[in-house]
Write an enzyme that holds these catalytic residues in place. Structure first.
Site, mmCIF file in Angstrom:
data_model
loop_
_atom_site.group_PDB
_atom_site.id
_atom_site.type_symbol
_atom_site.label_atom_id
_atom_site.label_comp_id
_atom_site.label_asym_id
_atom_site.label_seq_id
_atom_site.Cartn_x
_atom_site.Cartn_y
_atom_site.Cartn_z
ATOM 1 N N SER A 148 0.853 -1.188 0.000
ATOM 2 C CA SER A 148 0.000 0.000 0.000
ATOM 3 C C SER A 148 0.886 1.233 0.000
ATOM 4 O O SER A 148 2.000 1.206 0.545
ATOM 5 C CB SER A 148 -0.885 0.011 1.248
ATOM 6 O OG SER A 148 -1.508 1.273 1.429
ATOM 7 N N TYR A 162 -1.151 -0.338 10.557
ATOM 8 C CA TYR A 162 -1.303 -0.878 9.202
ATOM 9 C C TYR A 162 -0.153 -0.407 8.323
ATOM 10 O O TYR A 162 0.467 -1.203 7.598
ATOM 11 C CB TYR A 162 -2.638 -0.426 8.616
ATOM 12 C CG TYR A 162 -2.826 -0.774 7.157
ATOM 13 C CD1 TYR A 162 -3.107 -2.085 6.764
ATOM 14 C CD2 TYR A 162 -2.716 0.205 6.166
ATOM 15 C CE1 TYR A 162 -3.274 -2.412 5.415
ATOM 16 C CE2 TYR A 162 -2.882 -0.115 4.820
ATOM 17 C CZ TYR A 162 -3.162 -1.415 4.455
ATOM 18 O OH TYR A 162 -3.314 -1.735 3.127
#
Length: 274
Positions: A148, A162
């Site tokens: 990501s 995350y």
């Protein structure tokens, strides 16, 4: 001849979004695919999407499993080998920005939340790579890990655990790429930005309609997505397919491909406190 004819691919997290789009694309381009997820109903939707694309059911191995468990990982691998006889491609797509069980946010999230975030987004990938490695060495296979743009270098204060897990995944992938290339195994990484899958809105508790509005809004803001629209799962599937197609990408080893419509170049969308 289709570019993935005689290739066998495992795609984790393929019951929705990028994983589903990738499974459909690889299957329609000749691959035999193992699809997997924890939700049986959504996984069946993926299987039906593949069948509707004209693919024979004999080319699809559907496995309900939790990829964070040893049992789930072993089932994915053994069932693939039992049905197809080999493994050529591993796409580690399963991942999530897991909400804190106590409702905490940002750096107040619990250590339990940190552990779960790393278990899914990093540890499960490491374990799958270790277990699939001998099979990919036999076929000179490909691995793509889905990360990501949250991995950085821009700070992501709304999701530090995350983002940290994905940053660790990126560095692991680089290290593993150099270790495994001597066995003929290529590892590369894809970093998506905003993609209209529901992923970015699940942690916010938004409904399906609210999710669509959110992604449309992000696409309309040039300081969020300069391309002027939010990415779709098919956009990312095409990048992944490029990386697992050795005929066109064989000299790409241990690299990170960013597919975000330009977001990471102007990333200001994380700045407002929400």
């Amino acid at each position: 001849m289709a570019r993935f004819t005689d290739k066998v691919a495992i795609i984790t997290g393929s019951s929705n979004g990028i994983g589903r789009a990738t499974a459909v694309l690889l299957a329609t381009d000749g691959a035999k695919v193992t699809i997997t997820g924890r939700d049986a109903a959504r996984l069946e939707e993926t299987r039906q999407a593949i069948l509707k694309a004209g693919i024979s059911a004999t080319n699809v191995n559907s496995v309900v499993a939790d990829v964070t468990t040893a049992e789930g990982q072993d089932l994915l691998i053994s069932s693939t080998l039992d049905k197809f006889g080999k493994i050529n491609i591993l796409i580690n797509n399963a991942g999530a920005n897991i909400p804190d069980s106590q409702g905490q946010t940002r750096t107040k999230c619990s250590i339990e939340n940190l552990t779960k975030m790393f278990q899914l987004n990093l540890q499960s990938v490491v374990e799958m790579v270790q277990k699939v490695r001998p099979h990919l060495a036999k076929t000179r296979g490909e691995i793509v890990n889905i990360s990501s743009i949250g991995a950085g270098p821009a700070a992501q204060p709304a999701s530090p655990y995350y983002s940290s897990a994905k940053a660790a995944l990126d560095q692991y992938s680089r290290c593993a790429a150099i270790d495994l290339i001597s066995e003929g195994i290529r590892i590369n990484v894809v970093q998506p930005g905003f993609v209209s899958t529901g992923f970015s809105t699940a942690a916010r508790g938004l409904s399906a309609d609210e999710s669509v509005k959110f992604y449309d809004l992000m696409g309309s803001l040039p300081h969020c997505i300069p391309a002027g629209y939010c990415g779709q799962p098919d956009h990312l599937a095409s990048v992944i397919a490029f990386l697992v197609d050795r005929k066109v990408s064989e000299y790409i080893v241990g690299q990170t491909i960013i597919a975000d419509g330009g977001s990471s170049l102007v990333i200001g969308c994380h700045a407002p406190r929400q």
